[in-house]
Design a protein around this motif. Sequence first.
Motif, PDB file in Angstrom:
ATOM      1  N   ARG A  18     -34.362  19.998  22.127  1.00  0.00           N
ATOM      2  CA  ARG A  18     -34.136  18.857  21.242  1.00  0.00           C
ATOM      3  C   ARG A  18     -32.638  18.685  20.960  1.00  0.00           C
ATOM      4  O   ARG A  18     -31.938  19.647  20.668  1.00  0.00           O
ATOM      5  N   LYS A  19     -32.163  17.461  21.031  1.00  0.00           N
ATOM      6  CA  LYS A  19     -30.742  17.196  20.824  1.00  0.00           C
ATOM      7  C   LYS A  19     -30.398  17.301  19.333  1.00  0.00           C
ATOM      8  O   LYS A  19     -31.084  16.745  18.487  1.00  0.00           O
ATOM      9  N   GLN A  20     -29.361  18.057  19.019  1.00  0.00           N
ATOM     10  CA  GLN A  20     -29.003  18.281  17.621  1.00  0.00           C
ATOM     11  C   GLN A  20     -27.769  17.486  17.230  1.00  0.00           C
ATOM     12  O   GLN A  20     -26.824  17.395  18.004  1.00  0.00           O
ATOM     13  N   PRO A  21     -27.770  16.918  16.012  1.00  0.00           N
ATOM     14  CA  PRO A  21     -26.578  16.208  15.550  1.00  0.00           C
ATOM     15  C   PRO A  21     -25.405  17.179  15.345  1.00  0.00           C
ATOM     16  O   PRO A  21     -25.611  18.358  15.093  1.00  0.00           O
ATOM     17  N   SER A  22     -24.185  16.670  15.435  1.00  0.00           N
ATOM     18  CA  SER A  22     -23.027  17.479  15.082  1.00  0.00           C
ATOM     19  C   SER A  22     -22.901  17.505  13.559  1.00  0.00           C
ATOM     20  O   SER A  22     -23.343  16.575  12.877  1.00  0.00           O
ATOM     21  N   VAL A  23     -22.335  18.582  13.025  1.00  0.00           N
ATOM     22  CA  VAL A  23     -22.194  18.723  11.570  1.00  0.00           C
ATOM     23  C   VAL A  23     -20.759  19.113  11.254  1.00  0.00           C
ATOM     24  O   VAL A  23     -20.246  20.074  11.815  1.00  0.00           O
ATOM     25  N   LYS A  24     -20.109  18.372  10.375  1.00  0.00           N
ATOM     26  CA  LYS A  24     -18.769  18.801   9.966  1.00  0.00           C
ATOM     27  C   LYS A  24     -18.514  18.492   8.489  1.00  0.00           C
ATOM     28  O   LYS A  24     -19.216  17.684   7.878  1.00  0.00           O
ATOM     29  N   ALA A  25     -17.509  19.185   7.946  1.00  0.00           N
ATOM     30  CA  ALA A  25     -17.114  18.930   6.565  1.00  0.00           C
ATOM     31  C   ALA A  25     -15.851  18.081   6.563  1.00  0.00           C
ATOM     32  O   ALA A  25     -15.030  18.191   7.466  1.00  0.00           O
ATOM     33  N   ALA A  26     -15.705  17.236   5.542  1.00  0.00           N
ATOM     34  CA  ALA A  26     -14.488  16.435   5.408  1.00  0.00           C
ATOM     35  C   ALA A  26     -13.986  16.527   3.977  1.00  0.00           C
ATOM     36  O   ALA A  26     -14.780  16.446   3.030  1.00  0.00           O
ATOM     37  N   GLY A  27     -12.674  16.722   3.829  1.00  0.00           N
ATOM     38  CA  GLY A  27     -12.074  16.788   2.498  1.00  0.00           C
ATOM     39  C   GLY A  27     -11.475  15.454   2.073  1.00  0.00           C
ATOM     40  O   GLY A  27     -10.942  15.326   0.964  1.00  0.00           O
ATOM     41  N   THR A  28     -11.580  14.479   2.954  1.00  0.00           N
ATOM     42  CA  THR A  28     -11.113  13.121   2.650  1.00  0.00           C
ATOM     43  C   THR A  28     -11.979  12.548   1.521  1.00  0.00           C
ATOM     44  O   THR A  28     -13.164  12.846   1.479  1.00  0.00           O
ATOM     45  N   PRO A  29     -11.414  11.732   0.630  1.00  0.00           N
ATOM     46  CA  PRO A  29     -12.271  11.094  -0.373  1.00  0.00           C
ATOM     47  C   PRO A  29     -13.428  10.355   0.310  1.00  0.00           C
ATOM     48  O   PRO A  29     -13.205   9.657   1.309  1.00  0.00           O
ATOM     49  N   ALA A  30     -14.643  10.537  -0.231  1.00  0.00           N
ATOM     50  CA  ALA A  30     -15.849  10.043   0.443  1.00  0.00           C
ATOM     51  C   ALA A  30     -15.762   8.566   0.796  1.00  0.00           C
ATOM     52  O   ALA A  30     -16.184   8.154   1.872  1.00  0.00           O
ATOM     53  N   ILE A  31     -15.196   7.754  -0.100  1.00  0.00           N
ATOM     54  CA  ILE A  31     -15.250   6.309   0.172  1.00  0.00           C
ATOM     55  C   ILE A  31     -14.293   5.888   1.285  1.00  0.00           C
ATOM     56  O   ILE A  31     -14.329   4.761   1.744  1.00  0.00           O
ATOM     57  N   GLU A  32     -13.482   6.839   1.757  1.00  0.00           N
ATOM     58  CA  GLU A  32     -12.612   6.530   2.908  1.00  0.00           C
ATOM     59  C   GLU A  32     -13.258   6.904   4.237  1.00  0.00           C
ATOM     60  O   GLU A  32     -12.685   6.674   5.304  1.00  0.00           O
ATOM     61  N   LEU A  33     -14.452   7.499   4.194  1.00  0.00           N
ATOM     62  CA  LEU A  33     -15.104   7.950   5.434  1.00  0.00           C
ATOM     63  C   LEU A  33     -15.754   6.766   6.160  1.00  0.00           C
ATOM     64  O   LEU A  33     -16.494   5.983   5.569  1.00  0.00           O
ATOM     65  N   ALA A  34     -15.448   6.686   7.457  1.00  0.00           N
ATOM     66  CA  ALA A  34     -15.929   5.538   8.241  1.00  0.00           C
ATOM     67  C   ALA A  34     -17.243   5.859   8.941  1.00  0.00           C
ATOM     68  O   ALA A  34     -17.320   5.841  10.162  1.00  0.00           O
ATOM     69  N   ALA A  35     -18.282   6.188   8.188  1.00  0.00           N
ATOM     70  CA  ALA A  35     -19.594   6.461   8.785  1.00  0.00           C
ATOM     71  C   ALA A  35     -20.416   5.166   8.817  1.00  0.00           C
ATOM     72  O   ALA A  35     -20.035   4.175   8.210  1.00  0.00           O
ATOM     73  N   ASP A  36     -21.546   5.199   9.549  1.00  0.00           N
ATOM     74  CA  ASP A  36     -22.451   4.046   9.507  1.00  0.00           C
ATOM     75  C   ASP A  36     -23.092   3.944   8.123  1.00  0.00           C
ATOM     76  O   ASP A  36     -23.384   2.862   7.643  1.00  0.00           O
ATOM     77  N   ALA A  37     -23.324   5.083   7.515  1.00  0.00           N
ATOM     78  CA  ALA A  37     -23.888   5.095   6.165  1.00  0.00           C
ATOM     79  C   ALA A  37     -23.244   6.214   5.361  1.00  0.00           C
ATOM     80  O   ALA A  37     -23.008   7.302   5.884  1.00  0.00           O
ATOM     81  N   LEU A  38     -22.961   5.949   4.106  1.00  0.00           N
ATOM     82  CA  LEU A  38     -22.373   6.930   3.188  1.00  0.00           C
ATOM     83  C   LEU A  38     -23.310   7.108   1.999  1.00  0.00           C
ATOM     84  O   LEU A  38     -23.622   6.142   1.299  1.00  0.00           O
ATOM     85  N   ALA A  39     -23.780   8.353   1.798  1.00  0.00           N
ATOM     86  CA  ALA A  39     -24.711   8.627   0.702  1.00  0.00           C
ATOM     87  C   ALA A  39     -23.975   9.328  -0.437  1.00  0.00           C
ATOM     88  O   ALA A  39     -23.317  10.342  -0.222  1.00  0.00           O
ATOM     89  N   LEU A  40     -24.100   8.779  -1.650  1.00  0.00           N
ATOM     90  CA  LEU A  40     -23.423   9.321  -2.830  1.00  0.00           C
ATOM     91  C   LEU A  40     -24.446   9.694  -3.900  1.00  0.00           C
ATOM     92  O   LEU A  40     -25.119   8.818  -4.451  1.00  0.00           O
TER      93      LEU A  40
END
Length: 530
Positions: A18-40
């Motif tokens: 089964r293909k697994q997603p990549s996982v990483k941590a980011a210290g950038t302020p959350a609202i600056e993250l360019a994801a398809d979806a941001l959960a707060l």
Amino acid sequence: MARKQATAKARTGKATARKQPSVKAAGTPAIELAADALALPVYEEDVRAGGRGRVKALDALLGGALAAAVKAERFAGKAGQELSLPTLGRAPAGRVLLLGMGPRGKAEAWPSTGFEPLRHAAGKAARAAAKAGARALAVALPEDGVEDVAGAARALAEGALLGAYAFERYKSEDDARRTPLAELTVAVPAGAERRAELRDALELAREIGAAVAWARDLVNLGPADCTPTLLAEQAEALAREARLAVEVRGPKEIAALGMGMFLGVTRGSSEPARLVTLSWIPRGAAAKKPPVVLVGKAITFDSGGLSLKPTESMVTMNTDMAGSAAVLGAMRVVARLAPPFPVHAVLGACENMPGGKAYKPSDVLVSYAGKTVEITNTDAEGRLVLGDVLAWAAQTWNPALMVDVATLTGACMVALGHTTAGLFGPDGAAVDGLLAAAGASGEELWRLPMTESLKEQLKSDRADLKNTGERWGGAIAAAHFLHAFVKDVPWAHLDIAGPSHAPKERGYVAKGGTGFGVRTLVELVRAHRP
Ligand code: BES
Ligand code: MN
Ligand code: ZN
């Protein structure tokens, strides 16, 4: 379009297919993250106050649309509540998901539940993200109220990975499929992303996510696909991929060992039984340390045998190998943890069927341990196989700790429901270890007593023991039966009949196989000191 043949597809021979997603941590302020979806995650108080911190900043970017949506949807930040809003190009993330976390004060109790509320919230976020077609999901830690950043980040990552799980092996290609999660980012306070403790926590979450998904896949397969042979092949595949030792024994060898109870159960089936051992052995002197032994119930289909189950009870009995799936999943993580003591997993895999050669009520079986057992109900098959396997494992390895995980009794499900497993065993390291491990992992266990009066019920007029007592207290009688075969080895028994499969979706849990037990077993091994 041709429907793919299930059997061919299931037997890819790879445990980690089964293909697994990549996982990483980011210290950038959350609202600056360019994801398809941001959960707060947000607390009730902050919603009442009209938002604060990053939610307020995001609302400003969106020209007040977030506050307007909160009002229009009556989002109050209550636990389990969710709000989803597309940002239409006004924020770096394509969509914002607000996750209600209840009152801030309740967050104090999260560490004692292994951060289970965060796991559930992230799981729901992943499901909502998949529905919205998001492939990259960022989940942020709450802005305050959490001290153990690594623990909370691990729970968020596990929750998102598990919430993204879907079992689609039997769906035709043209049926609507979920967007698979490809990238997961956990937003943490600036600087925390570089800490080794956090990296290790996310690495563990990734391993656990993969192991639980694998366990769920095995549980969700139909019994024509998930046979004793397939379980053995999957164990062999894992051994090849993860530096584990594996041994698979067939019916002749099981007979030669004298496992009369195991043989009795398998007799009515035309699928050959398998006794599988999968072992982590550390290098050097540590290999000689007394091992931890994990035993999983591996009935790949439980028809009840001649004491045939009614149809409604039989339809979920493909999941009667969930204990072995949990043990296999745990071993996958154990191989990565590389503990300084041996860990052995044992599965006695077979079907319980009413074929012409089937064992019968009134049969007397001779167990591996030498005790004779009168069969009063062929549907109490799990304890028979486990009794032989536990006795053999105890004798073979002299374990420091032995735990079995089994979908053993409907009675346990009646007592504790669909989310909590029953824990049994004499006072000691195994019971204590499991309680602590479950607490740390977020899985729910409740200890039930080994009431002496219920032990009496297993006395037989014709043999040393019989395999069932009265209906009442059935989970306890089953635990007594097992105890008779482990004698004084430090042992505990987990009855997962309830939590092994979910009748409906809940937080990070999808309908169907849950992979329950993987996380607790992993914590047990992590905390064990030889
Ligand atoms: N596999 C079942 C227990 C089970 C029931 C698991 C429901 C998951 C959901 C087990 O083998 C069984 O049939 N137990 C019997 C024991 C009885 C005959 C003493 C039961 O619980 O009814
Ligand atoms: Mn049964
Ligand atoms: Zn069963």
